[in-house]
Design a protein around this motif. Structure first.
Motif, PDB file in Angstrom:
ATOM      1  N   SER A   7       0.841  -1.198   0.000  1.00  0.00           N
ATOM      2  CA  SER A   7       0.000   0.000   0.000  1.00  0.00           C
ATOM      3  C   SER A   7       0.875   1.246   0.000  1.00  0.00           C
ATOM      4  CB  SER A   7      -0.888   0.038   1.246  1.00  0.00           C
ATOM      5  OG  SER A   7      -1.682  -1.114   1.325  1.00  0.00           O
ATOM      6  N   TYR A   9       0.919   5.129   0.836  1.00  0.00           N
ATOM      7  CA  TYR A   9       0.206   6.166   1.575  1.00  0.00           C
ATOM      8  C   TYR A   9       0.771   7.516   1.205  1.00  0.00           C
ATOM      9  CZ  TYR A   9      -2.214   2.650   4.171  1.00  0.00           C
ATOM     10  OH  TYR A   9      -3.026   1.609   4.496  1.00  0.00           O
ATOM     11  N   GLN A  10      -0.133   8.457   0.943  1.00  0.00           N
ATOM     12  CA  GLN A  10       0.315   9.793   0.569  1.00  0.00           C
ATOM     13  C   GLN A  10      -0.391  10.837   1.416  1.00  0.00           C
ATOM     14  OE1 GLN A  10      -1.042   9.161  -3.563  1.00  0.00           O
ATOM     15  NE2 GLN A  10      -2.039  11.145  -3.355  1.00  0.00           N
ATOM     16  N   GLU A  75      -3.072  11.313   6.034  1.00  0.00           N
ATOM     17  CA  GLU A  75      -2.627  10.477   4.933  1.00  0.00           C
ATOM     18  C   GLU A  75      -3.790   9.618   4.444  1.00  0.00           C
ATOM     19  OE1 GLU A  75       0.612   8.218   6.592  1.00  0.00           O
ATOM     20  OE2 GLU A  75       2.064   9.649   5.812  1.00  0.00           O
ATOM     21  N   HIS A  76      -3.696   9.184   3.199  1.00  0.00           N
ATOM     22  CA  HIS A  76      -4.718   8.297   2.647  1.00  0.00           C
ATOM     23  C   HIS A  76      -4.059   7.306   1.696  1.00  0.00           C
ATOM     24  CE1 HIS A  76      -4.403  11.606  -0.263  1.00  0.00           C
ATOM     25  NE2 HIS A  76      -4.606  10.669  -1.155  1.00  0.00           N
ATOM     26  N   LEU A  77      -4.772   6.230   1.421  1.00  0.00           N
ATOM     27  CA  LEU A  77      -4.311   5.228   0.476  1.00  0.00           C
ATOM     28  C   LEU A  77      -4.337   5.840  -0.914  1.00  0.00           C
ATOM     29  CD1 LEU A  77      -3.443   2.282   0.025  1.00  0.00           C
ATOM     30  CD2 LEU A  77      -5.858   1.723  -0.231  1.00  0.00           C
ATOM     31  N   LEU A 105       7.177   8.446  -0.306  1.00  0.00           N
ATOM     32  CA  LEU A 105       6.018   7.975   0.453  1.00  0.00           C
ATOM     33  C   LEU A 105       6.282   6.621   1.112  1.00  0.00           C
ATOM     34  CD1 LEU A 105       3.356   8.842  -2.259  1.00  0.00           C
ATOM     35  CD2 LEU A 105       4.043  10.234  -0.295  1.00  0.00           C
ATOM     36  N   GLU A 108       3.287   0.223   3.011  1.00  0.00           N
ATOM     37  CA  GLU A 108       2.885  -0.775   4.000  1.00  0.00           C
ATOM     38  C   GLU A 108       2.789  -2.120   3.293  1.00  0.00           C
ATOM     39  OE1 GLU A 108      -0.342  -0.316   7.210  1.00  0.00           O
ATOM     40  OE2 GLU A 108      -1.336  -1.359   5.559  1.00  0.00           O
TER      41      GLU A 108
END
Length: 118
Positions: A7, A9-10, A75-77, A105, A108
């Motif tokens: 994943s 994350y940004q 942050e979001h996916l 970034l 995960e």
């Protein structure tokens, strides 16, 4: 082999300009080809911003839909890659290489539940 989710994350806010995203896109294209050549790549994709999300939930038997992300956060996916790897160490190596390709970034790495043949 197990499947793993890598994943990306940004942070919230606007996206960087083409001078930043151009080299990242080229790095990701190279890495994805390396994953495909190694038989590790399953699929990947980038996501639109969280404000395009719709959350669907059931409460007291009624289906409720609300606009926007499920949870507000800094942050979001932003995107993801699904890979096949023989073990966590191999998956973490792909995660490390993805983090290097993006450069900005966190990544995960999480296994899917159960063994998945691919």
């Amino acid at each position: 082999m197990k499947q793993y989710l890598l994943s990306v994350y940004q942070p919230g806010g606007g996206s960087p300009g083409p001078e930043v995203l151009g080299p990242i896109a080229r790095n990701l294209e190279i890495l994805e080809q390396e994953m495909q050549d190694a038989g590790a790549w399953v699929f990947s994709g980038g996501l639109h911003s969280p404000d395009t999300a719709t959350v669907v939930r059931v409460k007291d038997g009624d289906t409720l839909m609300t606009d926007g992300p499920y949870a507000e956060g800094k942050e979001h996916l932003g995107g993801f890659t699904v890979i096949r790897a023989p073990d966590l160490d191999a998956a973490l190596e792909w995660g490390r290489r993805l983090a290097l390709a993006i450069g900005l970034l966190p990544i995960e790495v999480r296994p899917f539940q159960g063994e998945v043949d691919g």
